[in-house]
Design a protein around this motif. Sequence first.
Motif, mmCIF file in Angstrom:
data_model
loop_
_atom_site.group_PDB
_atom_site.id
_atom_site.type_symbol
_atom_site.label_atom_id
_atom_site.label_comp_id
_atom_site.label_asym_id
_atom_site.label_seq_id
_atom_site.Cartn_x
_atom_site.Cartn_y
_atom_site.Cartn_z
ATOM 1 N N ALA A 173 0.832 -1.207 0.000
ATOM 2 C CA ALA A 173 0.000 0.000 0.000
ATOM 3 C C ALA A 173 0.866 1.256 0.000
ATOM 4 C CB ALA A 173 -0.929 -0.013 1.208
ATOM 5 N N LEU A 174 1.995 1.206 0.692
ATOM 6 C CA LEU A 174 2.853 2.380 0.783
ATOM 7 C C LEU A 174 3.695 2.584 -0.472
ATOM 8 C CD1 LEU A 174 3.963 2.169 4.517
ATOM 9 C CD2 LEU A 174 2.101 3.488 3.498
ATOM 10 N N VAL A 175 4.081 1.497 -1.129
ATOM 11 C CA VAL A 175 4.750 1.632 -2.419
ATOM 12 C C VAL A 175 3.853 2.368 -3.402
ATOM 13 C CG1 VAL A 175 5.477 0.311 -4.445
ATOM 14 C CG2 VAL A 175 6.404 -0.257 -2.209
ATOM 15 N N ALA A 176 2.561 2.127 -3.327
ATOM 16 C CA ALA A 176 1.618 2.838 -4.191
ATOM 17 C C ALA A 176 1.616 4.334 -3.898
ATOM 18 C CB ALA A 176 0.214 2.264 -4.019
ATOM 19 N N LEU A 177 2.051 4.718 -2.693
ATOM 20 C CA LEU A 177 2.165 6.130 -2.331
ATOM 21 C C LEU A 177 3.552 6.695 -2.632
ATOM 22 C CD1 LEU A 177 0.299 6.169 1.131
ATOM 23 C CD2 LEU A 177 -0.601 6.827 -1.113
ATOM 24 N N GLY A 178 4.443 5.842 -3.128
ATOM 25 C CA GLY A 178 5.772 6.309 -3.502
ATOM 26 C C GLY A 178 6.879 5.962 -2.526
ATOM 27 N N VAL A 179 6.581 5.215 -1.467
ATOM 28 C CA VAL A 179 7.604 4.836 -0.483
ATOM 29 C C VAL A 179 8.427 3.678 -1.030
ATOM 30 C CG1 VAL A 179 8.014 3.997 1.861
ATOM 31 C CG2 VAL A 179 6.143 5.611 1.420
ATOM 32 N N THR A 180 9.744 3.759 -0.866
ATOM 33 C CA THR A 180 10.627 2.691 -1.368
ATOM 34 C C THR A 180 11.618 2.204 -0.315
ATOM 35 O OG1 THR A 180 12.164 4.329 -2.278
ATOM 36 C CG2 THR A 180 10.452 3.458 -3.761
ATOM 37 N N HIS A 181 11.498 2.669 0.928
ATOM 38 C CA HIS A 181 12.395 2.257 2.007
ATOM 39 C C HIS A 181 11.551 1.857 3.212
ATOM 40 C CE1 HIS A 181 16.120 3.925 0.142
ATOM 41 N NE2 HIS A 181 15.222 4.674 -0.471
ATOM 42 N N PHE A 182 11.800 0.645 3.730
ATOM 43 C CA PHE A 182 10.993 0.107 4.819
ATOM 44 C C PHE A 182 11.878 -0.442 5.935
ATOM 45 C CE2 PHE A 182 8.401 -0.129 1.031
ATOM 46 C CZ PHE A 182 7.183 0.363 1.469
ATOM 47 N N HIS A 183 11.399 -0.244 7.165
ATOM 48 C CA HIS A 183 12.060 -0.786 8.349
ATOM 49 C C HIS A 183 11.071 -1.694 9.061
ATOM 50 C CE1 HIS A 183 14.767 -1.020 11.759
ATOM 51 N NE2 HIS A 183 13.782 -0.676 12.573
ATOM 52 N N LEU A 184 11.462 -2.959 9.266
ATOM 53 C CA LEU A 184 10.579 -3.988 9.803
ATOM 54 C C LEU A 184 11.180 -4.594 11.071
ATOM 55 C CD1 LEU A 184 10.425 -6.128 6.510
ATOM 56 C CD2 LEU A 184 9.096 -4.047 6.963
ATOM 57 N N HIS A 185 10.296 -5.037 11.979
ATOM 58 C CA HIS A 185 10.710 -5.842 13.119
ATOM 59 C C HIS A 185 10.040 -7.212 12.978
ATOM 60 C CE1 HIS A 185 12.332 -2.686 16.144
ATOM 61 N NE2 HIS A 185 12.359 -2.167 14.918
ATOM 62 N N PRO A 186 10.746 -8.216 12.427
ATOM 63 C CA PRO A 186 10.152 -9.544 12.279
ATOM 64 C C PRO A 186 9.728 -10.133 13.622
ATOM 65 C CG PRO A 186 12.121 -9.351 10.932
ATOM 66 C CD PRO A 186 12.090 -8.146 11.822
ATOM 67 N N ARG A 187 8.660 -10.938 13.593
ATOM 68 C CA ARG A 187 8.105 -11.544 14.812
ATOM 69 C C ARG A 187 8.006 -13.060 14.640
ATOM 70 N NH1 ARG A 187 5.537 -7.388 17.864
ATOM 71 N NH2 ARG A 187 6.187 -5.386 16.948
ATOM 72 N N ASP A 188 7.876 -13.736 15.788
ATOM 73 C CA ASP A 188 7.611 -15.169 15.741
ATOM 74 C C ASP A 188 6.101 -15.405 15.719
ATOM 75 O OD1 ASP A 188 6.708 -14.827 18.345
ATOM 76 O OD2 ASP A 188 8.468 -15.763 19.265
ATOM 77 N N VAL A 189 5.678 -16.652 15.863
ATOM 78 C CA VAL A 189 4.263 -16.979 15.694
ATOM 79 C C VAL A 189 3.381 -16.401 16.797
ATOM 80 C CG1 VAL A 189 4.676 -19.054 14.340
ATOM 81 C CG2 VAL A 189 4.622 -19.205 16.845
ATOM 82 N N VAL A 190 3.969 -16.048 17.945
ATOM 83 C CA VAL A 190 3.175 -15.435 19.011
ATOM 84 C C VAL A 190 3.334 -13.915 19.050
ATOM 85 C CG1 VAL A 190 3.165 -17.512 20.404
ATOM 86 C CG2 VAL A 190 4.977 -15.830 20.750
#
Length: 241
Positions: A31-48
């Motif tokens: 959704a954000l790429v559609a707004l022109g964003v090309t840089h993302f910062h993520l915090h991966p999570r486990d199943v819980v």
Amino acid sequence: MLQACLNGARVPDSHPALPVTPQQLAADAAALVALGVTHFHLHPRDVVGLEVLAGPEVATAVSVVRALVPRAELGVTTAAWIQPDPVRRAELVEGWAGLSAGRPDVASVNVHEDGWLDTVAALQAANIGIELGVFHEEAARTLVRAGLPDGTRRILAEVQPGETTTEADALLRLLEPLGAPILLHGEDDSAWPVLDHAARLELDTRIGLEDTLLNPDGTRTRDNAELVAYAQRAIRANAVR
């Protein structure tokens, strides 16, 4: 550059639109790429829903997001609160070298944390770009003394909650001689004032549910897309002043 920080360390029930699963992160990123964003910062999570540095979870999150936004820069965290043992933390990060499509492009390292240089070395060994998180003046001085590590993409000058643009300017004065690109951002009540300040200074900045749950007018935001839309308007407004 406007980076989107999609979830951070927030607990899953802190906001109904907080992306936690790889599929939720990917949907937000698309959704954000559609707004022109090309840089993302993520915090991966486990199943819980707990933050992790383990290779399988990192690889799953990154590869699922990358499948929807293949041209975007994807970054993750190496925060010490996830794995307090600096030796084990560096081992986990070095293991990311073999993640193939699930290997992040960049990862943030907080300079004030024990073992930060070992984490930097692990990222260098894994051929992953480095974002250096600098939370306060002492961390900035530590970085200046150590020198800018090879592979550094940018410095994240992070203004803490309750602080102002005064603290932002103090960080910038210390960091600018290093010559690296600086991404200036705040958190919670400092998020929007510091984003405006970064825009006025023509610096990179970021926004997302990691940094704030509120729109600039203090209302609870709908989601990451609404935060990004407000940030883009603020950046455009400052650009024409």
